[in-house]
Scaffold this motif. Sequence first.
Motif, short mmCIF file in Angstrom:
data_model
loop_
_atom_site.label_atom_id
_atom_site.label_comp_id
_atom_site.label_asym_id
_atom_site.label_seq_id
_atom_site.Cartn_x
_atom_site.Cartn_y
_atom_site.Cartn_z
N UNK A 19 0.82 -1.20 0.00
CA UNK A 19 0.00 0.00 0.00
C UNK A 19 0.85 1.25 0.00
N UNK A 20 0.21 2.38 -0.22
CA UNK A 20 0.94 3.65 -0.33
C UNK A 20 1.62 4.03 0.99
N UNK A 21 0.85 4.05 2.06
CA UNK A 21 1.35 4.57 3.33
C UNK A 21 2.52 3.76 3.89
N UNK A 22 2.47 2.45 3.76
CA UNK A 22 3.50 1.60 4.36
C UNK A 22 4.74 1.42 3.47
N UNK A 23 4.73 2.01 2.31
CA UNK A 23 5.87 1.90 1.39
C UNK A 23 6.80 3.09 1.60
N UNK A 24 8.10 2.82 1.64
CA UNK A 24 9.06 3.91 1.80
C UNK A 24 9.93 4.03 0.54
N UNK A 25 10.47 5.21 0.35
CA UNK A 25 11.38 5.44 -0.77
C UNK A 25 12.60 4.54 -0.64
N UNK A 26 13.08 4.34 0.59
CA UNK A 26 14.25 3.49 0.81
C UNK A 26 14.00 2.07 0.31
N UNK A 27 12.79 1.55 0.55
CA UNK A 27 12.46 0.20 0.07
C UNK A 27 12.44 0.13 -1.46
N UNK A 28 11.86 1.15 -2.06
CA UNK A 28 11.79 1.19 -3.52
C UNK A 28 13.20 1.26 -4.10
N UNK A 29 14.02 2.14 -3.54
CA UNK A 29 15.39 2.31 -4.02
C UNK A 29 16.18 1.00 -3.86
N UNK A 30 16.02 0.35 -2.73
CA UNK A 30 16.74 -0.90 -2.48
C UNK A 30 16.35 -1.96 -3.51
N UNK A 31 15.05 -2.12 -3.75
CA UNK A 31 14.59 -3.12 -4.72
C UNK A 31 15.09 -2.78 -6.13
N UNK A 32 15.16 -1.48 -6.43
CA UNK A 32 15.62 -1.05 -7.75
C UNK A 32 17.15 -1.09 -7.87
N UNK A 33 17.83 -1.33 -6.76
CA UNK A 33 19.28 -1.40 -6.78
C UNK A 33 19.96 -0.06 -6.94
N UNK A 34 19.33 0.96 -6.37
CA UNK A 34 19.87 2.33 -6.44
C UNK A 34 19.89 2.93 -5.04
N UNK A 35 20.55 4.06 -4.91
CA UNK A 35 20.51 4.81 -3.66
C UNK A 35 19.29 5.71 -3.61
N UNK A 36 18.94 6.11 -2.40
CA UNK A 36 17.78 7.00 -2.22
C UNK A 36 17.99 8.30 -2.99
N UNK A 37 19.21 8.81 -2.99
CA UNK A 37 19.49 10.05 -3.73
C UNK A 37 19.21 9.90 -5.21
N UNK A 38 19.50 8.74 -5.76
CA UNK A 38 19.24 8.50 -7.18
C UNK A 38 17.73 8.50 -7.45
N UNK A 39 16.96 7.99 -6.50
CA UNK A 39 15.49 8.02 -6.64
C UNK A 39 15.05 9.45 -6.94
N UNK A 40 15.59 10.42 -6.18
CA UNK A 40 15.18 11.81 -6.31
C UNK A 40 15.64 12.45 -7.63
N UNK A 41 16.55 11.81 -8.34
CA UNK A 41 16.90 12.29 -9.68
C UNK A 41 15.77 12.07 -10.67
N UNK A 42 14.87 11.14 -10.34
CA UNK A 42 13.79 10.77 -11.26
C UNK A 42 12.41 11.15 -10.76
N UNK A 43 12.23 11.17 -9.45
CA UNK A 43 10.94 11.49 -8.85
C UNK A 43 11.18 12.42 -7.66
N UNK A 44 10.34 13.44 -7.55
CA UNK A 44 10.51 14.40 -6.46
C UNK A 44 10.00 13.86 -5.13
#
Length: 191
Positions: A19-44
């Motif tokens: 779900x939306x609320x229980x998902x964190x950017x850190x989890x998404x970044x980890x699964x994508x194999x990137x750092x959290x900072x890289x996430x912010x290069x693509x999504x605000x």
Amino acid sequence: MSKKEDIFKCGKEIFSSKGFKKTSIAEIAKLAGIGVGTFYNYYSSKEQLFLEIYIEENENLKKRLFESLDLEQEPLELINQLVTKNIEAVNTNPILKEWYNRDFYKELEQYYRQEGSKNLDSFRSLYTELFKAWKSAGKIRADIDEELLPVFFDSLVYIDTHKDEIGIQYFPQIIQYLAEFILKGLTDHPR
């Protein structure tokens, strides 16, 4: 696959399971194999990513719904089937279910109030064509202006994007009843 596509795919996977609320950017970044900072290069924000995922899911749902319908049915049957299938799909799709989740629906509503009309154009053109066909076949009242016909269903979208003011506890049932009432009024020929 690009990094942005990886983030999108991984975000969709985690949002679908947690779900939306229980998902964190850190989890998404980890699964994508990137750092959290890289996430912010693509999504605000997590919200921006979710919104893109939601819009794609919603568009895919509309396509599947209309492909599954028998457009030769009587208007009331067709609209009841369309609304029922839409409600079932929303209730079984964890991404689309967020439309009724207080944690995020205000952001979705705001998007659809500001930008959503562009995304609803394909949906609107379909029901506009249906109304024209039904009117020419004598299935819809002849005394109602053809340009007014799609506005009845536009009003349902408006109501659905104001569910908080109306009372979320009444949704999605109110949309189902209103769609039925509108069609009954449009197909009930005046004496």
